[in-house]
Design a protein around this motif. Structure first.
Motif, short mmCIF file in Angstrom:
data_model
loop_
_atom_site.label_atom_id
_atom_site.label_comp_id
_atom_site.label_asym_id
_atom_site.label_seq_id
_atom_site.Cartn_x
_atom_site.Cartn_y
_atom_site.Cartn_z
N UNK A 1 -13.09 -0.20 -11.61
CA UNK A 1 -13.03 0.82 -12.64
C UNK A 1 -13.88 2.04 -12.33
N UNK A 2 -14.90 1.87 -11.53
CA UNK A 2 -15.78 2.99 -11.21
C UNK A 2 -15.29 3.82 -10.04
N UNK A 3 -14.21 3.42 -9.41
CA UNK A 3 -13.77 4.12 -8.21
C UNK A 3 -13.01 5.41 -8.49
N UNK B 1 -10.11 4.72 -5.36
CA UNK B 1 -10.34 5.82 -4.44
C UNK B 1 -11.84 6.11 -4.41
N UNK B 2 -12.35 6.43 -3.25
CA UNK B 2 -13.75 6.83 -3.09
C UNK B 2 -13.82 8.18 -2.40
N UNK B 3 -14.64 9.06 -2.92
CA UNK B 3 -14.82 10.39 -2.33
C UNK B 3 -15.71 10.29 -1.09
N UNK B 4 -15.40 11.12 -0.10
CA UNK B 4 -16.23 11.29 1.10
C UNK B 4 -16.74 12.72 1.05
N UNK C 1 -2.43 -1.69 1.28
CA UNK C 1 -2.45 -0.38 1.93
C UNK C 1 -3.84 0.24 1.86
N UNK C 2 -4.11 1.10 2.83
CA UNK C 2 -5.34 1.89 2.85
C UNK C 2 -4.98 3.24 3.46
N UNK C 3 -5.55 4.30 2.88
CA UNK C 3 -5.23 5.64 3.36
C UNK C 3 -6.36 6.61 3.16
N UNK C 4 -6.15 7.82 3.67
CA UNK C 4 -7.12 8.89 3.53
C UNK C 4 -6.36 10.15 3.10
#
Length: 151
Positions: free
Chosen positions: A17-19, A67-70, A105-108
């Protein structure tokens, strides 16, 4: 033991939930494997896509879990995301058949500042279940995508 399981489930839900929000909402186009050219629509965390390949059609529905911000400079946004989904399709060569592809899946994604579009790349891995002429085969499967989302 029950308290420990409850603690683990609660912790996972808080982390997920925090992502934040998932991949950008909007229409997009993509290319990859097995679909060479496709279109997609993303609304909140749910994405639908469909495309054409060498001798067939494919479609998928994916749920972007997080999702995580970079950190990047210049007002642009870079993030990575992950999720799960299922694809299905058919082909007409070598006797024809159809397939089902449950996957993770994983993506950018890279959002350009001051524009209404973003670029993304994605990998998917799962089980490829194919049905050809009365024969069912199951094996590892993979798919890739690179595309543009118009927000």
């Amino acid at each position: 033991m029950k308290k420990f399981k409850l603690f683990i489930v609660t912790s996972v839900l808080f982390v997920l939930g925090s992502l934040g929000l998932a991949q950008s909402e909007g229409l997009g186009v993509y290319s990859g494997w097995p679909e060479w050219l496709g279109i997609q629509y993303q609304s909140s965390s749910l994405r639908f896509g469909g495309g054409v390949s060498f001798a067939g059609l494919g479609a998928s529905a994916d749920f972007i879990i997080g999702e995580n911000q970079i950190p990047v400079t210049g007002g642009n946004e870079l993030s990575w995301y992950f999720g799960a989904g299922a694809g299905a399709g058919f082909w007409a060569f070598l006797g024809g058949g159809f397939y089902v592809f449950p996957h993770g899946l994983v993506g950018i994604e890279y959002k350009l500042a001051g524009t209404t579009y973003s670029f993304y790349g994605e990998g998917q891995i799962g089980a490829n279940i194919a049905f050809t002429g009365g024969v069912t085969s199951v094996g590892p499967g993979f798919a890739t995508r690179v595309g543009v989302i118009f927000r």
